[in-house]
Design an enzyme around this catalytic site. Structure first.
Site, PDB file in Angstrom:
ATOM      1  N   PRO A   2      -3.936 110.759  53.657  1.00 25.02           N
ATOM      2  CA  PRO A   2      -3.021 110.592  52.510  1.00 25.02           C
ATOM      3  C   PRO A   2      -2.078 109.407  52.721  1.00 25.02           C
ATOM      4  O   PRO A   2      -1.657 109.141  53.839  1.00 25.02           O
ATOM      5  CB  PRO A   2      -2.247 111.902  52.462  1.00 25.02           C
ATOM      6  CG  PRO A   2      -2.473 112.566  53.759  1.00 25.02           C
ATOM      7  CD  PRO A   2      -3.746 112.045  54.326  1.00 25.02           C
ATOM      8  N   GLU A   3      -1.798 108.703  51.664  1.00 28.81           N
ATOM      9  CA  GLU A   3      -0.861 107.588  51.739  1.00 28.81           C
ATOM     10  C   GLU A   3       0.461 108.011  51.098  1.00 28.81           C
ATOM     11  O   GLU A   3       0.611 109.146  50.674  1.00 28.81           O
ATOM     12  CB  GLU A   3      -1.475 106.354  51.077  1.00 28.81           C
ATOM     13  CG  GLU A   3      -2.776 105.959  51.780  1.00 28.81           C
ATOM     14  CD  GLU A   3      -3.274 104.568  51.415  1.00 28.81           C
ATOM     15  OE1 GLU A   3      -2.465 103.733  50.989  1.00 28.81           O
ATOM     16  OE2 GLU A   3      -4.475 104.331  51.562  1.00 28.81           O
ATOM     17  N   LYS A  59       5.197 108.685  55.615  1.00 28.51           N
ATOM     18  CA  LYS A  59       4.163 109.684  55.362  1.00 28.51           C
ATOM     19  C   LYS A  59       4.453 111.008  56.071  1.00 28.51           C
ATOM     20  O   LYS A  59       3.564 111.830  56.251  1.00 28.51           O
ATOM     21  CB  LYS A  59       2.801 109.141  55.797  1.00 28.51           C
ATOM     22  CG  LYS A  59       2.416 107.850  55.069  1.00 28.51           C
ATOM     23  CD  LYS A  59       1.046 107.372  55.517  1.00 28.51           C
ATOM     24  CE  LYS A  59       0.898 105.880  55.318  1.00 28.51           C
ATOM     25  NZ  LYS A  59      -0.373 105.377  55.865  1.00 28.51           N
ATOM     26  N   ARG A 265     -11.141  98.613  60.130  1.00 23.28           N
ATOM     27  CA  ARG A 265     -11.164  99.285  58.831  1.00 23.28           C
ATOM     28  C   ARG A 265     -11.589  98.312  57.735  1.00 23.28           C
ATOM     29  O   ARG A 265     -11.420  97.105  57.854  1.00 23.28           O
ATOM     30  CB  ARG A 265      -9.788  99.864  58.517  1.00 23.28           C
ATOM     31  CG  ARG A 265      -9.336 100.824  59.614  1.00 23.28           C
ATOM     32  CD  ARG A 265      -8.053 101.507  59.253  1.00 23.28           C
ATOM     33  NE  ARG A 265      -8.223 102.412  58.126  1.00 23.28           N
ATOM     34  CZ  ARG A 265      -7.214 103.014  57.523  1.00 23.28           C
ATOM     35  NH1 ARG A 265      -5.985 102.787  57.918  1.00 23.28           N
ATOM     36  NH2 ARG A 265      -7.419 103.831  56.520  1.00 23.28           N
TER      37      ARG A 265
END
Ligand code: ZN
Length: 276
Positions: A2-3, A59, A265
């Site tokens: 999740p961001e 976060k 990534r």
């Protein structure tokens, strides 16, 4: 993972669901979820504490508790909360449970990367998890000047710079790609080579993509039995511009979005639109 917008939505949802409620008892099933606190201590510290409110920093989800304590939670890859009725069974990978009078908040985590920590609220922002974070993206402290100075001090690629939480707080892979697309900047560019003009546009884009995602999230119906970080897997209302669109036509210029690896990534970008 999740961001920031997802974590914002989850902490808002938790706040509306459990604010003001008292944890009658708490159980830690996976010791490494809270490596600084033994399971017996975890239970002892949380027993009979009231949840004053739930907020977040970056976060990290923060449960502000009575007795001057705060529970810090990071969902990492797959952590999630569910508010379950007493008669409902625990999910398969349940690692912690907070019991209320008639229901309970369950933390489950299939990938086992989640983290919890209990700290005195008075020194919350000195906790190592929070101390080094860059200012919140919507705060005054996150100014164009701040971003410019950080960029000038880094020789890493722009993409890697943007997802470093000590430089810019809250961007992960998705929103970093979207912000760079919106600003028309090349993800491969060394951060210290960015012009002031590019930093200005980037600053605006970072806020815009996060703001749009949070607004979009605000319209979603929250399922108390499934508070996890996948609300945005289908993109925002209009869908992503760059993220996860390899070989699809750019929404601006129709040339194909390309994917490259940076720091292990994937980065997605348009070679024609992102030249600055
Ligand atoms: Zn394009």
């Amino acid at each position: 993972m999740p961001e920031l917008p997802e974590v914002e939505l989850i902490s808002r949802s938790l706040n509306s669901l459990v604010k003001g409620r008292t944890i009658l008892s708490a159980k830690l099933f996976r010791e490494r979820l809270a490596p600084d606190t033994a399971p017996t201590e975890f239970s002892k510290k949380l027993r009979n504490t009231r949840i004053n409110f739930v907020h977040r920093r970056g976060k990290h989800i923060l449960f502000d508790l009575s007795g001057g304590k705060t529970l810090i939670v990071h969902l990492r890859m797959s952590g999630r909360f569910s508010l379950l009725a007493d008669e409902t069974e625990n999910p398969k990978f349940t690692h912690a449970i907070f019991h209320f009078d008639e229901d309970r908040l369950v933390f489950d985590d299939q990938r086992h990367f989640g983290l919890m920590k209990i700290v005195p609220t008075g020194v919350l922002y000195d906790a190592k998890e929070l101390k080094k974070l860059a200012p919140e993206p919507f705060s005054d402290a996150f100014s164009v000047e701040f971003l410019y100075n950080k960029a000038k001090a880094s020789k890493r690629s722009l993409k890697e710079f943007l997802i470093d939480q000590t430089k810019v707080c809250g961007l992960g892979n998705i929103y970093a790609c979207e912000a760079m697309f919106a600003a028309g900047v090349d993800p491969r560019k060394p951060s210290d080579k960015l012009s002031k003009q590019s930093v200005l546009r980037l600053h605006e884009s970072i806020r815009a993509v996060l703001h749009e995602a949070i607004n979009h999230a605000g319209n979603q119906v929250v399922d108390p039995e499934n508070l996890e970080g996948n609300y945005f897997s289908a993109g925002t209302t209009a869908g992503w511009f760059a993220y996860d669109r390899e070989n699809e036509p750019c929404r601006n210029c129709k040339s194909l979005i390309v994917r490259l690896k940076q720091g292990g990534r994937s980065t997605y970008y348009c070679r024609r639109c992102q030249r600055k």
